[in-house]
Design a protein around this motif. Structure first.
Motif, mmCIF file in Angstrom:
data_model
loop_
_atom_site.group_PDB
_atom_site.id
_atom_site.type_symbol
_atom_site.label_atom_id
_atom_site.label_comp_id
_atom_site.label_asym_id
_atom_site.label_seq_id
_atom_site.Cartn_x
_atom_site.Cartn_y
_atom_site.Cartn_z
ATOM 1 N N ASN A 116 0.165 -1.059 -41.052
ATOM 2 C CA ASN A 116 -0.214 0.183 -41.034
ATOM 3 C C ASN A 116 -0.443 0.971 -39.742
ATOM 4 O O ASN A 116 -1.340 1.402 -39.599
ATOM 5 C CB ASN A 116 -1.670 0.120 -42.122
ATOM 6 N N GLY A 117 0.320 0.918 -39.227
ATOM 7 C CA GLY A 117 0.282 2.402 -38.109
ATOM 8 C C GLY A 117 1.456 1.491 -36.812
ATOM 9 O O GLY A 117 1.415 1.238 -36.245
ATOM 10 N N TYR A 118 1.169 3.202 -35.699
ATOM 11 C CA TYR A 118 1.317 2.831 -34.802
ATOM 12 C C TYR A 118 3.094 2.824 -34.305
ATOM 13 O O TYR A 118 3.707 1.847 -33.621
ATOM 14 C CB TYR A 118 0.764 1.544 -34.168
ATOM 15 N N LEU A 119 3.725 3.996 -35.553
ATOM 16 C CA LEU A 119 5.041 3.933 -35.475
ATOM 17 C C LEU A 119 5.463 4.864 -34.263
ATOM 18 O O LEU A 119 6.854 4.142 -34.045
ATOM 19 C CB LEU A 119 5.132 4.381 -36.805
ATOM 20 N N TRP A 120 4.819 5.919 -34.292
ATOM 21 C CA TRP A 120 5.441 6.985 -32.771
ATOM 22 C C TRP A 120 4.169 7.445 -32.124
ATOM 23 O O TRP A 120 4.208 8.648 -31.575
ATOM 24 C CB TRP A 120 4.906 7.852 -33.949
ATOM 25 N N ASN A 121 3.497 5.902 -31.398
ATOM 26 C CA ASN A 121 2.832 6.406 -30.803
ATOM 27 C C ASN A 121 3.683 6.328 -29.120
ATOM 28 O O ASN A 121 2.528 6.667 -28.053
ATOM 29 C CB ASN A 121 1.228 5.177 -30.702
ATOM 30 N N VAL A 122 4.429 6.719 -28.845
ATOM 31 C CA VAL A 122 5.429 6.957 -27.572
ATOM 32 C C VAL A 122 5.771 7.856 -27.475
ATOM 33 O O VAL A 122 6.914 8.154 -28.109
ATOM 34 C CB VAL A 122 6.309 5.669 -27.600
ATOM 35 N N GLN A 152 -3.552 7.954 -39.053
ATOM 36 C CA GLN A 152 -4.113 6.971 -38.831
ATOM 37 C C GLN A 152 -5.761 6.857 -38.563
ATOM 38 O O GLN A 152 -6.091 5.691 -39.411
ATOM 39 C CB GLN A 152 -3.279 5.843 -37.852
ATOM 40 N N GLU A 208 1.440 4.014 -46.252
ATOM 41 C CA GLU A 208 2.134 3.413 -45.432
ATOM 42 C C GLU A 208 0.680 2.973 -44.958
ATOM 43 O O GLU A 208 0.692 1.571 -44.714
ATOM 44 C CB GLU A 208 3.088 3.381 -45.154
ATOM 45 N N PHE A 209 0.132 4.181 -44.074
ATOM 46 C CA PHE A 209 -0.792 3.340 -43.301
ATOM 47 C C PHE A 209 -2.296 3.599 -43.690
ATOM 48 O O PHE A 209 -3.106 3.063 -43.436
ATOM 49 C CB PHE A 209 -1.680 5.003 -42.239
ATOM 50 N N GLN A 225 11.372 4.900 -32.505
ATOM 51 C CA GLN A 225 10.358 4.501 -32.966
ATOM 52 C C GLN A 225 9.719 2.559 -32.135
ATOM 53 O O GLN A 225 10.323 3.176 -31.533
ATOM 54 C CB GLN A 225 10.478 3.627 -34.260
#
Lengths: 385, 385
Positions: free
Chosen positions: B266-272, A110, A133-134, B80
């Motif tokens: 376009n981001g921050y999909l698996w940030n947990v 990212q 997608e990113f 997600q």
């Protein structure tokens, strides 16, 4: 065995969950939360080395859980990323100034895509969807398609000609590639990197490189040393697959020190959790690395046996893979969704339906190699599907 | 008691570590790694509720460690962020479309600063340094200085006039403010939010709001509901301080749904991480929330007693605070570094030397409230310093 009505209902609910998950498959935990009557025995969507998970959990149990030190790791702020970069530098001999630590490899991808990739990026299809997608809104994505009839093999000269013709400024290559496992040898990829030295950024994603092999010694392969010669090169390293710790979110990028400095100048200061910090401390321990290399080789052996057996089945065709998974084309007339549902509902084996993967023309699933025992279950399920 | 030569050497090494840490203080783990002869008894740099840590760890022990389910949380990919947003929505009654989940509040701040803040941002001094350090290169930072002689109180009308005069486009306000603990009442801040409705973005950081109080019932205060009326409002929520789990990295932002959609496009999909996902599941449990509110009130009481006693000491002046810490001005002629080192080396109490904080003219330290027992140690150390 479930009644056909009940199967129909489960299919419908999986399809709904899939729609919510976009271009990714719903996780097993999401499936089980929404469809509690499912019994998932093997998660063969999930691309990691389970023997490495065993090894890391043993360390964590000894170091943190039995000693009561887990509290410190969870309660307090982890050290700033500078400390973490030192551990990685110790483990890899790459200078700390070339290391950018991410909350999983996905944060490295990212950051590169949002901060440095401009104008356009060439993405190889099929691929991991985040590479298109990113992309920022003003970045054009140029697709280079691998051909099924060529076993999804990348032809280096044809690819280089395409890059010149399309005036490509940035490119991303996963080696071995996801979802087909196609592999460029160390020598081939080195020559490709050299041929792409004129690009602004060349991203090489080594998420599955620990499962590839060349000599019989199964030595570890990487191109990270090449950043010394090629300042446009960015190597993405995921710890999730090699070390079997996807839930911890640990990854890093190896790149030119100017890029790392630009990223750290206004962000990314505390993006490593206490457990990821602990993982990297363990990663830097030579004793752990030695034990890890044993389970890495064991898993490669296990995967080789698994892929060999898949090849001998009549109802699917496996494409050549040097990763820890295989892309299978379904030959018995079922759709990939039907095939996936039969494996899941009748055998508790969850595989990746690839019907949403751009660049795959036909019915495909992706199957991960798990433990020896789980692989036997996967093979039996595929055989009878 | 250490010899003066030995103290001199420790001072020198702390100063070196401080230089590496930029505008933040080195963590206790970094200190102990480099200076193992130090004995740190109380980390009073660290701004969290230790009783909440106890509560969460008890849950985690029952749910994950005793059951062996920790493996699932660490081995597999977390769901997600869409799933996580649902838990937070359940806990807060804010619609999921208004929730952006971050790898700690710091990722929310970084995303807002990089993606939406343009032209300029007005930052109140003294403040948390990321609000100016994370600004993009082309964003001007406009400082509004609180005055020591006014006890670092924000005068709402004067601030609004300043914003108009300087043609401010974006603003960030921490309430209660860090590092002084100055507090705007719910009513005052609501009127400020209304007066700043013309800005592009108004960031309100509620990292310490669970420690503030108005009525004797100590009800929880928040302005997150106001995003319904003011689309420029972005509320930053850190879980690190309230729930005492900084190592897990969990936070979220409440903002207009268009902003959330733009970030997730376009981001921050698996940030947990797996553990942060587990935390948010616990957070959504009404039983946990009820137990949490008991320890939140207990900690406020404890902090009130602590701050009252600090005020009665002669060698420091405490500024009014409704957070879980106090900003102390040193009145006995020592520099803040000397004072900090005396507390650390002679008493094992680690406090925040504020000599690097922009906008503080004088010798200041920041002291956190910890457990009742630890606070007694902090008080004794300050008294004899």
């Amino acid at each position: 065995m479930k009644t056909s009505e009940c199967k129909q209902e489960i299919r419908r609910r999986v399809r709904d969950l899939k729609e919510e998950s976009g271009s990714h498959s719903p996780s097993v935990s999401t499936l089980l939360k929404d469809i509690p009557e499912l019994a998932v025995e093997v998660d063969a969507c999930f691309l990691s080395n389970p023997y490495a998970t065993d090894l890391f959990l043993k360390h964590m149990d000894d170091d943190l859980i039995r000693t009561g030190k887990l509290r410190e790791v969870l309660e307090f702020y982890p050290p700033q990323v500078h400390d973490v970069r030192k551990y990685i530098s110790k483990a890899t001999t790459i200078p700390a100034e070339n290391i950018f630590v991410g909350n999983g490899a996905i944060e490295v991808i990212q950051a590169l895509m949002h901060r440095f990739v401009r104008q356009n990026i060439c993405v190889i299809l099929p691929t991991f969807s985040s590479y298109y997608e990113f992309a920022s809104n003003d970045t054009e994505v140029i697709y280079y398609r691998l051909r099924k009839e060529e076993n999804f093999t990348l032809d280096v000269d044809r690819y280089l000609a395409f890059v010149r013709e399309k005036k490509v400024r940035n490119a991303a290559i996963i080696n071995p590639n996801n979802p087909d496992g196609g592999y460029l040898s160390k020598e081939q990829l080195a020559s490709l990197i050299s041929g792409l030295r004129h690009l602004d950024n060349l991203i090489i994603d080594e998420s599955f490189i620990h499962f590839a092999y060349e000599g019989v010694e199964l030595f570890q392969i990487s191109h990270e040393e090449m950043i010394r010669e090629f300042p446009n090169l960015c190597i993405v390293k995921s710890m999730s697959k090699d070390f079997g710790i996807a839930g911890i979110r640990a990854g890093y990028g190896v790149m030119n020190s100017d890029k790392v400095a630009a990223l750290l100048a206004n962000g990314y200061l505390w993006n490593v959790s206490g457990l990821a910090d602990y993982f990297f401390r363990v990663y830097a321990d030579p004793g752990f690395q030695e034990a890890y290399d044993v389970v890495r080789k064991k898993y490669i052996m296990n995967t080789l046996m698994f892929l060999t057996q898949i090849n001998s089945m009549g109802n699917v065709k496996a494409y050549p893979s040097k990763a820890n998974f295989a892309l299978l084309e379904i030959l018995n007339g079922k759709s990939s969704f039907e095939f996936t549902m039969d494996l899941l509902i009748d055998h508790g084996v969850y595989v990746r339906d690839c019907s949403d993967k751009k660049g795959l023309d036909g019915q495909f699933i992706r199957v991960a190699s798990r433990t020896f025992e789980d692989n036997l279950k996967i093979l039996a399920a595929i055989k009878s599907a």
